[in-house]
Design a protein around this motif. Structure first.
Motif, mmCIF file in Angstrom:
data_model
loop_
_atom_site.group_PDB
_atom_site.id
_atom_site.type_symbol
_atom_site.label_atom_id
_atom_site.label_comp_id
_atom_site.label_asym_id
_atom_site.label_seq_id
_atom_site.Cartn_x
_atom_site.Cartn_y
_atom_site.Cartn_z
ATOM 1 N N THR A 79 0.836 -1.197 0.000
ATOM 2 C CA THR A 79 0.000 0.000 0.000
ATOM 3 C C THR A 79 0.878 1.258 0.000
ATOM 4 N N VAL A 80 1.869 1.289 0.880
ATOM 5 C CA VAL A 80 2.687 2.495 1.008
ATOM 6 C C VAL A 80 3.576 2.691 -0.229
ATOM 7 N N ILE A 81 4.342 1.648 -0.574
ATOM 8 C CA ILE A 81 5.274 1.784 -1.697
ATOM 9 C C ILE A 81 4.509 1.964 -3.012
ATOM 10 N N GLY A 82 3.490 1.138 -3.213
ATOM 11 C CA GLY A 82 2.717 1.195 -4.456
ATOM 12 C C GLY A 82 2.070 2.554 -4.641
ATOM 13 N N THR A 83 1.473 3.077 -3.576
ATOM 14 C CA THR A 83 0.779 4.354 -3.687
ATOM 15 C C THR A 83 1.759 5.487 -3.982
ATOM 16 N N LEU A 84 2.875 5.504 -3.234
ATOM 17 C CA LEU A 84 3.867 6.566 -3.449
ATOM 18 C C LEU A 84 4.361 6.570 -4.898
ATOM 19 N N LEU A 85 4.725 5.386 -5.380
ATOM 20 C CA LEU A 85 5.254 5.304 -6.741
ATOM 21 C C LEU A 85 4.216 5.725 -7.770
ATOM 22 N N THR A 86 2.981 5.267 -7.580
ATOM 23 C CA THR A 86 1.935 5.622 -8.528
ATOM 24 C C THR A 86 1.758 7.138 -8.586
ATOM 25 N N VAL A 87 1.696 7.761 -7.410
ATOM 26 C CA VAL A 87 1.455 9.205 -7.386
ATOM 27 C C VAL A 87 2.613 9.961 -8.043
ATOM 28 N N VAL A 88 3.834 9.651 -7.631
ATOM 29 C CA VAL A 88 4.982 10.407 -8.150
ATOM 30 C C VAL A 88 5.159 10.164 -9.656
ATOM 31 N N CYS A 89 5.107 8.900 -10.074
ATOM 32 C CA CYS A 89 5.366 8.594 -11.479
ATOM 33 C C CYS A 89 4.249 9.107 -12.388
ATOM 34 N N THR A 90 2.989 8.908 -11.965
ATOM 35 C CA THR A 90 1.891 9.376 -12.804
ATOM 36 C C THR A 90 1.910 10.901 -12.899
ATOM 37 N N ALA A 91 2.257 11.560 -11.787
ATOM 38 C CA ALA A 91 2.319 13.020 -11.810
ATOM 39 C C ALA A 91 3.431 13.501 -12.744
ATOM 40 N N MET A 92 4.568 12.835 -12.697
ATOM 41 C CA MET A 92 5.686 13.236 -13.545
ATOM 42 C C MET A 92 5.339 13.036 -15.025
#
Lengths: 290, 304
Positions: A79-92
């Protein structure tokens, strides 16, 4: 009866009906919570609105279940790692796509949006995961979900409406795209990014089908699938209940099952009051743009 | 000139670094697996090389329909659940209209928040809750029905095959009603309030306003969702029908998605499972375009 009187009767009936539907939505969760803190022996003869014979025995016993702590750790980690990566990468990705000088940006964007309507199906996906050596690795919970097209649409739309002046003055001062993304576009997009983070957090926490398909290794068992296995085999307890016999309060398979259910649902129940307004906003945005 | 070009490339480079890797990621996970459809046409066993497998044409597609009762069951259940879903699809709209009629703001919000919640829990939790409410020994529902003398003895709801279609549809409504209504509430909120005022001046009552303003206002949203549902006729999803499956209800709950899983990942018959997947996709495309054509004939304008 005149019209306004009839409307008043309708309004009252409507409120009663909606209250009943609301009750039916909420009560099951309330019930499992009060059951999990009740004395199982008293609870098994029926509880309604209040716990009976308060005890923490159920929770203490649940802690003794093999691998439960590990499954919780896996669920939290994804939950923590997946969510962080999704947010940062999708935003970029979204930020890059808002810049007109990027070649083929329309093509890239359209390809991603169309992918929402394409599904190769179970076996082709399984073979791909196998080919990429993701099977039975923790990364299988993370990598396939890094870019979610729906979030990309939401974030890109939001970023396009950000005021351009701040970015321009930063460029004039010699900042690069990465710096501008990190220091300006990302922080300014916080409202939509928070929405996406919550969507994805709930998604990750609730995911179990990828666990069933691609991760048979017991070290990668998530809390969700563990709960399902415990219910389906009714093996919650044999051993833990035996070890519990010395106590005066006896737990039952059902009381343990409910307790684990509470553990799995509680994180969502706790954040829900804060995030429901984001959801409503998110879908409104989706409805308008979609 | 050359300098300017170099300058431009230098500027674009970071943007490419921000986008291209993620673009390739999406292509990898959404488009690359499409080549896997080829497996439906070859005699492939897991672990072997796909390229060297013998090409058998449409053999597996023919096999889908001759696979006997398993496929027929799954197909029938899939169509039943989808048909029920389509018939009940006005329900969230009706619910949204009822919520919208409430003038007590707090209560309105409360109902929206509370009824949307079940959408955000996994099917495993739903199963666990249903299990505790419907179980024979200690189920709340059974106890209630026995105490009220509606039943003589507890009834095993989750293991009764004739009840499955009804029960699963009910559970599915319980989970999705509030959340599905939110999109309609958003559509209702975007209707221009002046329209209502004008209607009121003309003497239209609440019911007439709903009929002549609200319903036409949300119709486009309803139509789009209906069309998407038609496209998904053969995909009811996996989770619900997997978690509630047990040997007693299996003939009434097995759908194409769970059948594909069993064929593919349990029995390891990859080609047949893939063939069903390809068949599903083809049918889905045909359904969407047919539905769109009919909609276009009726309304003069298509959705796609």
């Amino acid at each position: 009866m005149n019209y306004s009187k009839r409307y008043k009767v309708f309004e009252l009936a409507n409120v009663v009906l909606l209250f009943l539907i609301g009750f039916a939505s909420l009560y099951p969760f309330y019930y499992i919570i009060i059951y999990s803190i009740s004395d199982p022996m008293q609870a098994s003869s029926g509880i309604g609105l209040w716990p009976k014979g308060f005890t923490s025995q159920n929770y203490q016993t649940v802690l003794k279940i093999d691998n439960l702590a590990h499954a919780t750790f896996i669920s939290i980690a994804r939950t923590v790692i997946g969510t962080l990566l999704t947010v940062v990468c999708t935003a970029m990705f979204a930020y890059g796509l808002t810049k007109p000088i990027l070649p083929m940006r329309k093509f890239m964007y359209r390809t991603v949006v169309i992918s929402m309507y394409i599904s190769a199906g179970l076996i082709p996906a399984y073979l791909l995961i196998t080919e990429l050596q993701l099977k039975n690795t923790f990364l299988v919970y993370i990598i396939p979900m890094i870019i979610v097209p729906f979030y990309l649409i939401l974030i890109k739309t939001y970023m396009e409406d950000l005021p351009a002046e701040m970015e321009e003055s930063a460029f004039v001062e010699g900042a690069g795209y990465f710096t501008v993304f990190r220091k300006i576009a990302f922080p300014l997009s916080m409202p939509i990014l928070a929405t996406v983070a919550i969507f994805q957090g709930v998604n990750q926490w609730n995911s179990w089908v990828d666990n069933l398909y691609y991760a048979t290794d017991s070290n990668l068992m998530t809390l969700q699938l563990m709960l399902l296995n415990l219910i389906q085999t009714q093996s919650v307890s044999a051993s833990v209940i035996d070890s519990n016999l010395v106590n005066t309060i006896k737990v039952t398979p059902l009381s343990l099952q409910m307790t684990i259910t509470v553990v799995v649902v509680l994180p969502i129940l706790l954040v829900y009051p804060y995030f429901q307004r984001f959801f409503i906003k998110g879908i409104m945005l989706g409805a308008v743009k979609g | 000139m050359l300098n300017m070009r170099r300058e431009r490339i230098k500027r674009v480079l970071p943007l490419l670094a921000m986008t291209v890797p993620f673009f390739l990621l999406v292509v990898t996970f959404s488009y690359v697996p499409l080549w896997g459809w080829y497996i439906a046409f070859v005699k492939y066993f897991p672990g072997e090389s796909v390229i060297n497998s013998e090409f058998v044409g449409f053999k597996y597609f023919a096999q889908i329909f001759s696979a006997g009762s398993q496929f027929e069951n799954a197909m029938r259940n899939t169509l039943v659940f989808s048909a029920v879903g389509l018939i009940l699809s006005p329900l969230p709209l009706l619910f949204a209209i009822l919520v919208n009629e409430v003038r007590w703001k707090r209560f309105k919000q409360f109902v929206q928040i509370v009824t949307s919640f079940p959408n955000f829990i996994s099917w495993i939790i739903v199963y666990s809750i249903c299990f505790t409410f419907l179980s024979v020994d200690e189920g709340v529902i059974n106890r209630l029905l026995v105490n009220l003398h509606i039943l003589d003895k507890p009834f095993d709801f989750l293991a009764t095959s004739w009840l499955t279609w009804f029960l699963q549809s009910l559970i599915s409504i319980w989970k999705s009603l509030g959340w599905s209504a939110i999109i309609y509430l958003a559509a209702i909120a975007s209707i221009d309030p002046e329209q209502y005022q004008a209607a009121e001046v003309d003497g239209a009552g609440r019911l007439q306003q709903i009929r002549h303003i609200l319903i036409p206002g949300v119709m486009p949203t309803f139509a789009v969702l209906f069309l998407l549902n038609i496209g998904n006729m053969l995909s009811n999803g996996f989770d619900q029908y997997y978690v509630f499956n047990n040997p007693l209800v299996h003939p009434k709950i097995d759908v194409l998605d769970t059948y594909m899983y069993r064929l593919g990942l349990v029995q390891l018959n990859f080609p047949l499972s893939t063939a069903i997947g390809v068949f599903k996709s083809a049918v889905s495309v045909i359904l969407v375009f047919t539905a769109n054509m009919i909609y276009k004939k009726v309304n003069g304008k298509g959705i796609i």
